[in-house]
Design a protein around this motif. Sequence first.
Motif, PDB file in Angstrom:
ATOM      1  N   MET A 269       0.831  -1.203   0.000  1.00 33.20           N
ATOM      2  CA  MET A 269       0.000   0.000   0.000  1.00 33.20           C
ATOM      3  C   MET A 269       0.870   1.259   0.000  1.00 33.20           C
ATOM      4  SD  MET A 269      -2.981   1.260  -0.148  1.00 33.20           S
ATOM      5  CE  MET A 269      -3.941  -0.245   0.135  1.00 33.20           C
ATOM      6  N   LEU A 270       1.956   1.225   0.779  1.00 32.10           N
ATOM      7  CA  LEU A 270       2.862   2.376   0.833  1.00 32.10           C
ATOM      8  C   LEU A 270       3.514   2.611  -0.523  1.00 32.10           C
ATOM      9  CD1 LEU A 270       3.721   4.329   3.114  1.00 32.10           C
ATOM     10  CD2 LEU A 270       5.768   2.924   3.402  1.00 32.10           C
ATOM     11  N   GLN A 271       3.907   1.534  -1.203  1.00 34.65           N
ATOM     12  CA  GLN A 271       4.530   1.670  -2.517  1.00 34.65           C
ATOM     13  C   GLN A 271       3.533   2.180  -3.551  1.00 34.65           C
ATOM     14  OE1 GLN A 271       7.841   1.239  -3.424  1.00 34.65           O
ATOM     15  NE2 GLN A 271       8.072   1.204  -1.198  1.00 34.65           N
ATOM     16  N   ILE A 272       2.281   1.707  -3.474  1.00 29.90           N
ATOM     17  CA  ILE A 272       1.255   2.177  -4.406  1.00 29.90           C
ATOM     18  C   ILE A 272       1.021   3.671  -4.227  1.00 29.90           C
ATOM     19  CG2 ILE A 272      -1.209   2.057  -4.953  1.00 29.90           C
ATOM     20  CD1 ILE A 272      -1.071  -0.946  -4.362  1.00 29.90           C
ATOM     21  N   GLU A 273       0.900   4.107  -2.967  1.00 27.11           N
ATOM     22  CA  GLU A 273       0.703   5.533  -2.697  1.00 27.11           C
ATOM     23  C   GLU A 273       1.894   6.347  -3.208  1.00 27.11           C
ATOM     24  OE1 GLU A 273       0.151   5.736   1.473  1.00 27.11           O
ATOM     25  OE2 GLU A 273      -1.914   5.021   1.432  1.00 27.11           O
ATOM     26  N   LYS A 274       3.077   5.814  -3.024  1.00 30.16           N
ATOM     27  CA  LYS A 274       4.296   6.518  -3.444  1.00 30.16           C
ATOM     28  C   LYS A 274       4.316   6.746  -4.954  1.00 30.16           C
ATOM     29  CE  LYS A 274       9.314   5.704  -3.668  1.00 30.16           C
ATOM     30  NZ  LYS A 274      10.426   4.837  -3.179  1.00 30.16           N
ATOM     31  N   TRP A 275       4.051   5.696  -5.723  1.00 25.82           N
ATOM     32  CA  TRP A 275       4.181   5.823  -7.174  1.00 25.82           C
ATOM     33  C   TRP A 275       2.955   6.462  -7.822  1.00 25.82           C
ATOM     34  CZ3 TRP A 275       8.829   5.983  -8.609  1.00 25.82           C
ATOM     35  CH2 TRP A 275       9.797   5.223  -7.958  1.00 25.82           C
ATOM     36  N   VAL A 276       1.780   6.376  -7.185  1.00 22.33           N
ATOM     37  CA  VAL A 276       0.620   7.117  -7.694  1.00 22.33           C
ATOM     38  C   VAL A 276       0.859   8.616  -7.535  1.00 22.33           C
ATOM     39  CG1 VAL A 276      -1.800   7.662  -7.229  1.00 22.33           C
ATOM     40  CG2 VAL A 276      -1.083   5.283  -7.399  1.00 22.33           C
ATOM     41  N   THR A 277       1.405   9.004  -6.381  1.00 25.85           N
ATOM     42  CA  THR A 277       1.755  10.413  -6.170  1.00 25.85           C
ATOM     43  C   THR A 277       2.805  10.871  -7.178  1.00 25.85           C
ATOM     44  OG1 THR A 277       1.336  10.130  -3.798  1.00 25.85           O
ATOM     45  CG2 THR A 277       2.545  12.091  -4.474  1.00 25.85           C
ATOM     46  N   PHE A 278       3.773  10.014  -7.446  1.00 26.98           N
ATOM     47  CA  PHE A 278       4.804  10.320  -8.437  1.00 26.98           C
ATOM     48  C   PHE A 278       4.174  10.512  -9.817  1.00 26.98           C
ATOM     49  CE2 PHE A 278       7.898   8.956 -11.647  1.00 26.98           C
ATOM     50  CZ  PHE A 278       8.985   9.749 -11.325  1.00 26.98           C
ATOM     51  N   LEU A 279       3.193   9.667 -10.158  1.00 27.61           N
ATOM     52  CA  LEU A 279       2.528   9.773 -11.451  1.00 27.61           C
ATOM     53  C   LEU A 279       1.747  11.081 -11.569  1.00 27.61           C
ATOM     54  CD1 LEU A 279       1.941   8.254 -14.099  1.00 27.61           C
ATOM     55  CD2 LEU A 279      -0.063   7.265 -12.993  1.00 27.61           C
ATOM     56  N   ILE A 280       1.098  11.482 -10.477  1.00 26.05           N
ATOM     57  CA  ILE A 280       0.363  12.756 -10.482  1.00 26.05           C
ATOM     58  C   ILE A 280       1.321  13.922 -10.713  1.00 26.05           C
ATOM     59  CG2 ILE A 280      -0.995  14.340  -9.050  1.00 26.05           C
ATOM     60  CD1 ILE A 280      -2.190  11.843  -7.702  1.00 26.05           C
ATOM     61  N   LEU A 281       2.462  13.882 -10.045  1.00 27.04           N
ATOM     62  CA  LEU A 281       3.469  14.933 -10.236  1.00 27.04           C
ATOM     63  C   LEU A 281       4.021  14.914 -11.663  1.00 27.04           C
ATOM     64  CD1 LEU A 281       5.414  14.704  -6.861  1.00 27.04           C
ATOM     65  CD2 LEU A 281       3.850  16.509  -7.581  1.00 27.04           C
ATOM     66  N   ALA A 282       4.080  13.722 -12.266  1.00 26.40           N
ATOM     67  CA  ALA A 282       4.554  13.632 -13.652  1.00 26.40           C
ATOM     68  C   ALA A 282       3.584  14.336 -14.598  1.00 26.40           C
ATOM     69  CB  ALA A 282       4.723  12.167 -14.055  1.00 26.40           C
ATOM     70  N   PHE A 283       2.283  14.228 -14.331  1.00 27.31           N
ATOM     71  CA  PHE A 283       1.295  14.946 -15.150  1.00 27.31           C
ATOM     72  C   PHE A 283       1.429  16.456 -14.958  1.00 27.31           C
ATOM     73  CE2 PHE A 283      -1.067  10.865 -15.306  1.00 27.31           C
ATOM     74  CZ  PHE A 283      -1.255  10.806 -16.681  1.00 27.31           C
ATOM     75  N   ILE A 284       1.689  16.867 -13.714  1.00 27.20           N
ATOM     76  CA  ILE A 284       1.912  18.299 -13.468  1.00 27.20           C
ATOM     77  C   ILE A 284       3.149  18.781 -14.221  1.00 27.20           C
ATOM     78  CG2 ILE A 284       2.459  20.009 -11.687  1.00 27.20           C
ATOM     79  CD1 ILE A 284       0.819  18.298  -9.741  1.00 27.20           C
ATOM     80  N   LEU A 285       4.177  17.930 -14.235  1.00 19.85           N
ATOM     81  CA  LEU A 285       5.395  18.256 -14.982  1.00 19.85           C
ATOM     82  C   LEU A 285       5.088  18.419 -16.460  1.00 19.85           C
ATOM     83  CD1 LEU A 285       8.547  18.408 -15.275  1.00 19.85           C
ATOM     84  CD2 LEU A 285       8.466  15.933 -15.616  1.00 19.85           C
ATOM     85  N   LEU A 286       4.228  17.553 -16.978  1.00 21.40           N
ATOM     86  CA  LEU A 286       3.892  17.622 -18.398  1.00 21.40           C
ATOM     87  C   LEU A 286       3.296  18.980 -18.755  1.00 21.40           C
ATOM     88  CD1 LEU A 286       3.779  15.971 -21.017  1.00 21.40           C
ATOM     89  CD2 LEU A 286       1.490  15.221 -20.354  1.00 21.40           C
ATOM     90  N   ILE A 287       2.485  19.522 -17.860  1.00 18.45           N
ATOM     91  CA  ILE A 287       1.908  20.857 -18.083  1.00 18.45           C
ATOM     92  C   ILE A 287       3.006  21.919 -18.058  1.00 18.45           C
ATOM     93  CG2 ILE A 287       0.318  22.582 -17.144  1.00 18.45           C
ATOM     94  CD1 ILE A 287      -1.335  20.238 -16.026  1.00 18.45           C
ATOM     95  N   ALA A 288       3.933  21.771 -17.088  1.00 14.85           N
ATOM     96  CA  ALA A 288       5.018  22.753 -16.976  1.00 14.85           C
ATOM     97  C   ALA A 288       5.932  22.725 -18.195  1.00 14.85           C
ATOM     98  CB  ALA A 288       5.824  22.485 -15.704  1.00 14.85           C
ATOM     99  N   VAL A 289       6.120  21.531 -18.778  1.00 17.61           N
ATOM    100  CA  VAL A 289       7.030  21.387 -19.911  1.00 17.61           C
ATOM    101  C   VAL A 289       6.494  22.099 -21.153  1.00 17.61           C
ATOM    102  CG1 VAL A 289       7.929  19.674 -21.548  1.00 17.61           C
ATOM    103  CG2 VAL A 289       8.160  19.297 -19.102  1.00 17.61           C
ATOM    104  N   PHE A 290       5.184  22.293 -21.237  1.00 14.12           N
ATOM    105  CA  PHE A 290       4.630  22.972 -22.415  1.00 14.12           C
ATOM    106  C   PHE A 290       5.092  24.427 -22.495  1.00 14.12           C
ATOM    107  CE2 PHE A 290       1.598  19.431 -22.695  1.00 14.12           C
ATOM    108  CZ  PHE A 290       1.669  19.197 -24.065  1.00 14.12           C
ATOM    109  N   ASN A 291       5.608  24.960 -21.390  1.00 13.09           N
ATOM    110  CA  ASN A 291       6.224  26.293 -21.451  1.00 13.09           C
ATOM    111  C   ASN A 291       7.440  26.282 -22.369  1.00 13.09           C
ATOM    112  OD1 ASN A 291       4.552  27.810 -19.699  1.00 13.09           O
ATOM    113  ND2 ASN A 291       5.486  26.817 -17.935  1.00 13.09           N
ATOM    114  N   VAL A 292       8.130  25.119 -22.393  1.00 10.62           N
ATOM    115  CA  VAL A 292       9.295  24.998 -23.283  1.00 10.62           C
ATOM    116  C   VAL A 292       8.837  25.083 -24.737  1.00 10.62           C
ATOM    117  CG1 VAL A 292      11.241  23.535 -23.944  1.00 10.62           C
ATOM    118  CG2 VAL A 292      10.461  23.562 -21.569  1.00 10.62           C
ATOM    119  N   VAL A 293       7.697  24.479 -25.035  1.00 10.69           N
ATOM    120  CA  VAL A 293       7.156  24.538 -26.404  1.00 10.69           C
ATOM    121  C   VAL A 293       6.904  25.991 -26.805  1.00 10.69           C
ATOM    122  CG1 VAL A 293       5.233  23.860 -27.890  1.00 10.69           C
ATOM    123  CG2 VAL A 293       6.115  22.259 -26.176  1.00 10.69           C
TER     124      VAL A 293
END
Length: 410
Positions: A269-293
């Motif tokens: 459960m701890l590992q699932i929470e860890k990597w789900v949170t990481f995935l959410i942050l990855a989506f936030i990163l994807l939005i931030a990266v569009f500034n580079v575009v």
Amino acid sequence: MNLSLFIARRYLFSKKSHNAINVISLISVCGIAIATMAMVCVLSVFNGFGGIVEGMFSAFDPDLKITAKAGKVFDYHTPDFDKALRIDGIQMISESLEENALYKFEDRQVPVLVKGVSEEFRLMTDMDKLMVDGSFRLTEDVVNYTTLGTGLAITLGARAGFINPIEIYAPKRDVNVNLANPSAAFTREDIQIGGVFSLNQPDVDDQVAIIPIRLARELFRYDNEVSSLDMKLHPDASVKKVKSEIEKILGDDFLVENRFEQQIESFRMLQIEKWVTFLILAFILLIAVFNVVGSLSMLIVEKTIDIKSLKNMGANNNLISRIFLYEGWLITFFGIVSGIVAGLTLCLLQQHFGLLRLSNVPGAYVVDAYPVIVRFWDIVTVFVVVSIISLLTVFYPINNLKKKLKFAEV
């Protein structure tokens, strides 16, 4: 010298005619850096919580635990077990017998999971770390003691040092219940309260009571049977190797579990929470990266004259495309490195000073501040994931540039 990289580096640090391009480039670097920093910090905090959970369970769970795949108990006095228990690396063995019973203290009664253990349990585990009241003890002269989980002690209204004993009612096995005298179907024993422990796990704290295994066998009418055999290994022994050798000897009838497997649900459960949170942050990163575009697109428009000059000097379309490709990669690289450095710095400060606290009341939780453990492979994962997301996003404006260059040639 790589001409494309040289020109891209000059474009990145040179002042543009439109100040907005510089601002957007800076925003791009900051966006990637903040998202990267958040990933590093979040993964490290989850590692910290995992370390706390592992530390608590390591004080209660053995290095290896043998249980029967079929049935509740087994007799380990067999040739196969004699051979398995002589494997190099095993330092100590403790017997454990678990059964359900009823605890009654004064006017309160609670169903409990009784865990009978041998004296080796005291040496195998670090119960002193878990004790919140009294001390851990099994017997003293002719007196038997029970150690209660915190939730169980609260429900019973009992604590260490109380004079009145707890009454244990254990159902007799293989005995028909006489409805005229139902109490005859139970074995009754009195036991003193030795102490109270806390594992911060409701399924343990609210249900488990530890007693001597000799008393457990008397209560539940067993001879030499055990629910499990708990093992402590030598510090330099390989848990994986010893586990594999025991499994080969005992075969498929018994289950051999290490500490992770004994508490697999909690760790999973701890590992699932860890990597789900990481995935959410990855989506936030994807939005931030569009500034580079946006930054690259505006830079390409501004450098239209430079592109024509380069083509007049003999530069082909691939060289021009690589200039802006390297430009985007440089922006993402500075953002990633800055984010990792900032994340590691914050983690270091949190480790030493506990800047972010769980509560303003000391002792309200197991730890006062958010725990942090930085792991090398987590940093590598962050670097790789952020790099892939950022680098792939950069290809979008570059492909548009290639199409425009080909169209201009026509």
